[in-house]
Design an enzyme around this catalytic site. Structure first.
Site, PDB file in Angstrom:
ATOM      1  N   HIS A  38      19.040  -0.829  -7.864  1.00 49.76           N
ATOM      2  CA  HIS A  38      17.926  -1.692  -8.280  1.00 49.76           C
ATOM      3  C   HIS A  38      17.561  -2.647  -7.155  1.00 49.76           C
ATOM      4  CE1 HIS A  38      15.521  -4.300 -10.872  1.00 49.76           C
ATOM      5  NE2 HIS A  38      16.197  -5.329 -10.381  1.00 49.76           N
ATOM      6  N   HIS A  93      11.000  -5.374  -8.706  1.00 50.57           N
ATOM      7  CA  HIS A  93       9.861  -4.818  -9.434  1.00 50.57           C
ATOM      8  C   HIS A  93       8.622  -4.866  -8.554  1.00 50.57           C
ATOM      9  CE1 HIS A  93      12.609  -5.770 -12.752  1.00 50.57           C
ATOM     10  NE2 HIS A  93      11.989  -4.802 -13.404  1.00 50.57           N
ATOM     11  N   CYS A 127       8.258  -7.203  -5.341  1.00 43.90           N
ATOM     12  CA  CYS A 127       9.028  -8.433  -5.477  1.00 43.90           C
ATOM     13  C   CYS A 127      10.510  -8.049  -5.499  1.00 43.90           C
ATOM     14  CB  CYS A 127       8.598  -9.121  -6.767  1.00 43.90           C
ATOM     15  SG  CYS A 127       9.320 -10.715  -7.059  1.00 43.90           S
ATOM     16  N   CYS A 185       6.412 -16.386  -5.072  1.00 43.37           N
ATOM     17  CA  CYS A 185       7.041 -16.005  -6.336  1.00 43.37           C
ATOM     18  C   CYS A 185       8.533 -16.335  -6.361  1.00 43.37           C
ATOM     19  CB  CYS A 185       6.819 -14.522  -6.623  1.00 43.37           C
ATOM     20  SG  CYS A 185       7.730 -13.393  -5.552  1.00 43.37           S
ATOM     21  N   ARG A 212       2.497  -5.994  -4.968  1.00 38.10           N
ATOM     22  CA  ARG A 212       3.523  -6.979  -4.581  1.00 38.10           C
ATOM     23  C   ARG A 212       4.875  -6.442  -5.001  1.00 38.10           C
ATOM     24  NH1 ARG A 212       5.822 -11.251  -7.718  1.00 38.10           N
ATOM     25  NH2 ARG A 212       4.180 -10.899  -9.244  1.00 38.10           N
ATOM     26  N   ASP A 227      -0.492  -7.331  -8.302  1.00 32.62           N
ATOM     27  CA  ASP A 227      -1.148  -8.627  -8.092  1.00 32.62           C
ATOM     28  C   ASP A 227      -0.959  -9.144  -6.664  1.00 32.62           C
ATOM     29  OD1 ASP A 227       1.514  -9.358  -8.102  1.00 32.62           O
ATOM     30  OD2 ASP A 227       1.365 -10.687  -9.831  1.00 32.62           O
TER      31      ASP A 227
END
Length: 133
Positions: free
Chosen positions: A103, A106, A121, A66, A119, A110
């Site tokens: 932060h 996310h 990410c 990704c 996942r 999937d």
């Protein structure tokens, strides 16, 4: 959420610098494929780039193609805070450090072929890495 570490934006900006502040404190995103931890494969621990709280073990990292480091679970469920994110015209789940509210990225459902199906990410700039001894 009431975070253990509380600082003003000016304190965070001074400590983190502009680039890290934009991602960690303003929920920005680094460009895919550019993060220094994307191809990190050594054993170790990933911690919050703002407060150094433990977040992920290297054994849960996997290559999801990704463009960002991906993990299938955090070190403990309470290590991260999950929040609904309705920005960018879709519903996603934001991941924040539960210790300081920074932060991280996310989480998506999937992570096919992983034990959890998730996942996480994460932005490389949101993480620090400490190799195992």
């Amino acid at each position: 959420m009431d975070y253990a570490i509380k600082k003003s934006n000016s304190e965070w900006r001074s400590e983190l610098g502009d680039e890290k502040f934009a991602v960690l404190r303003e929920a920005g995103t680094e460009r895919p494929g550019t993060g220094k931890l994307l191809d990190e494969s050594r054993a170790g621990v990933y911690t919050c780039g703002a407060c150094n709280a433990e977040l992920f073990q290297s054994g849960t990292k996997f290559d999801s193609d990704c463009g960002w480091p991906s993990f299938y679970e955090s070190v403990r469920p309470e290590a991260v805070e999950l929040l609904e994110d309705r920005s960018l015209g879709s519903v996603r789940t934001e991941v924040r450090c539960a210790n300081c509210g920074s932060h991280l990225g996310h989480v998506f459902p999937d992570g096919f072929g992983t034990p959890t199906g998730d996942r996480y990410c994460m932005n490389s700039i949101s993480l620090n890495f400490t190799p195992a001894e």
